[in-house]
Design an enzyme around this catalytic site. Structure first.
Site, PDB file in Angstrom:
ATOM      1  N   CYS A   1      55.147  40.912  37.769  1.00 18.36           N
ATOM      2  CA  CYS A   1      55.675  40.136  36.643  1.00 18.36           C
ATOM      3  C   CYS A   1      56.591  39.019  37.138  1.00 18.36           C
ATOM      4  CB  CYS A   1      56.444  41.061  35.698  1.00 18.36           C
ATOM      5  SG  CYS A   1      57.059  40.230  34.220  1.00 18.36           S
TER       6      CYS A   1
ATOM      7  N   ARG B   1      40.584  46.893  42.951  1.00 16.91           N
ATOM      8  CA  ARG B   1      40.124  46.615  44.331  1.00 16.91           C
ATOM      9  C   ARG B   1      41.285  46.314  45.278  1.00 16.91           C
ATOM     10  NH1 ARG B   1      36.404  47.063  40.372  1.00 16.91           N
ATOM     11  NH2 ARG B   1      34.360  46.171  40.796  1.00 16.91           N
TER      12      ARG B   1
END
Length: 387
Positions: free
Chosen positions: A222, A296
């Protein structure tokens, strides 16, 4: 004590999780005796840890697996899973793109409309496999798709935004979501957040929140604190919001859990959040490192693909083990990011806390040197706490 910033402006000192330490009391107990169970809404879980509603963290498979392991995973209903019938090639593209092209690619991919039939399908897929169907939406999406979510039979819904309040002002052309009405009408528990103050927490509880999320901007991916300059360090935010929970309980007899959301990487972080008053925690990047995670080895925030003001980025967290290793062990790493349940139980044993409520009462001290004191060799060699 207020600190004078300058003439006409004072500020209160606030503390982050890295600045505090937990103090052992007069007793200890065997970690096997530590009871970590908690309830959120009408659902009891053994592990007070929730996986964040982020596209690199939770998909259908992860939600089911987390349920099996005694925790909880929340599916983002405004993400890749509800925009594309087959999210796999989309996730491959996100993982493969370079740093400079990342934001524009995300904005392109998330411009695809959310499909109500996919919301229903994903919820049903989780439930058909025996998982707990916990889902997340912003207030605008909750207003638009609330009926679909209810029809699909979600077990709980998280209404999340950077900041949520019961006193939101909107342009005349926009009707804001009535949180109290939404909580009353939905046939499942509604968790509201995020917030960082006593007053807003109390108002969200009065509106009918089944739990309240605490945290603005501390998440690993963030950037809201940098973009907006908004936030309160987690230790102080949790303590303030937990005080509202306790006062609300004394007034009404209704106990509404506090969930610390964001900025938590290790088992020690989780322990300190609970000691500050949290009933449970929500974490993202630690689960993004699981072999089963959809990202991933990458992790990105919910506001990253914003078409006008991205407030997140994509970080490479790698893959360090299975979700079972991360949650329940055995740990394959020495840095506190594996066997989070074991960390919590061992800390509770060391502190003499038999359950979460007793863990919330342990002594806390200000200790900015906690993570660096005596760790010269670890830091120099990038081992353990020096990574």
């Amino acid at each position: 004590m207020d600190i004078q910033i300058g003439r006409g402006k004072t500020a209160r000192r606030a503390y982050g999780i890295d600045e505090i330490a937990l103090v052992p009391g007069n007793r200890t107990l065997d970690p096997s005796l530590a009871d970590t169970k908690w309830s959120i809404g009408n659902i009891e879980r053994e592990i007070p840890i929730i996986a964040s509603a982020m596209d690199g963290v939770v998909d259908v498979r992860m939600a089911v697996r987390l349920s099996e392991l005694g925790a909880l995973g929340v599916l983002n209903l405004e993400g890749i899973q509800t925009r594309y019938d087959n999210p796999e090639p989309i996730l491959d593209r996100i993982a493969a793109v370079g740093k400079t092209e990342f934001v524009s690619l995300m904005q392109e991919l998330y411009a695809e409309p959310i499909k109500p039939e996919l919301i229903e399908l994903r919820i049903q897929e989780i439930k058909q496999q025996g998982g707990i169907a916990a889902v997340s939406a912003t207030p605008a999406a909750a207003s638009k798709f609330g009926g679909v979510i209810a029809k699909a039979g979600a077990d709980m819904i998280f209404i999340q935004a950077t900041v949520v309040s019961t006193a939101h002002l909107s342009p005349e052309s926009i009707v804001p979501l009535d949180l109290a009405k939404f909580c009353e009408e939905m046939p499942m528990p509604v968790i509201l957040g995020n917030c960082v103050t006593y007053d807003v927490t109390l108002n969200l509880m009065k509106a009918g929140a089944a739990a309240v999320m605490v945290g603005i901007g501390p998440g690993a991916a963030c950037t809201s604190r940098g973009v907006l300059g908004v936030g309160v360090p987690q230790a102080t935010a949790i303590a303030d919001c937990s005080a509202a929970r306790d006062d609300f309980f004394r007034e009404t007899g209704k106990y509404v859990p506090i969930v610390a959301d964001g900025g938590l990487i290790t088992g020690g972080d989780i322990c300190k959040c609970i000691a500050c008053g949290a009933d449970g925690v929500m974490i993202g990047s630690p689960f993004a490192r699981a072999a089963e995670a959809p990202g991933r080895g990458f992790h990105w925030g919910m506001a990253t693909p914003s078409p006008v003001l991205p407030r997140g980025t994509r970080i490479n967290v790698g893959t360090t083990g299975t979700v079972e290793q991360i949650l329940r062990g055995p740990a394959g790493l020495d840095d506190g990011t594996h066997n989070l349940l074991g960390s919590l139980k061992t800390s509770m044993g060391t502190l003499g806390a038999k359950n979460i409520k007793e863990m919330q009462q342990v002594e806390v001290v200000i200790a900015p040197s906690l993570l660096t004191e005596g760790k010269v060799y670890q830091k120099a060699q990038q081992l353990g706490m020096g990574k």
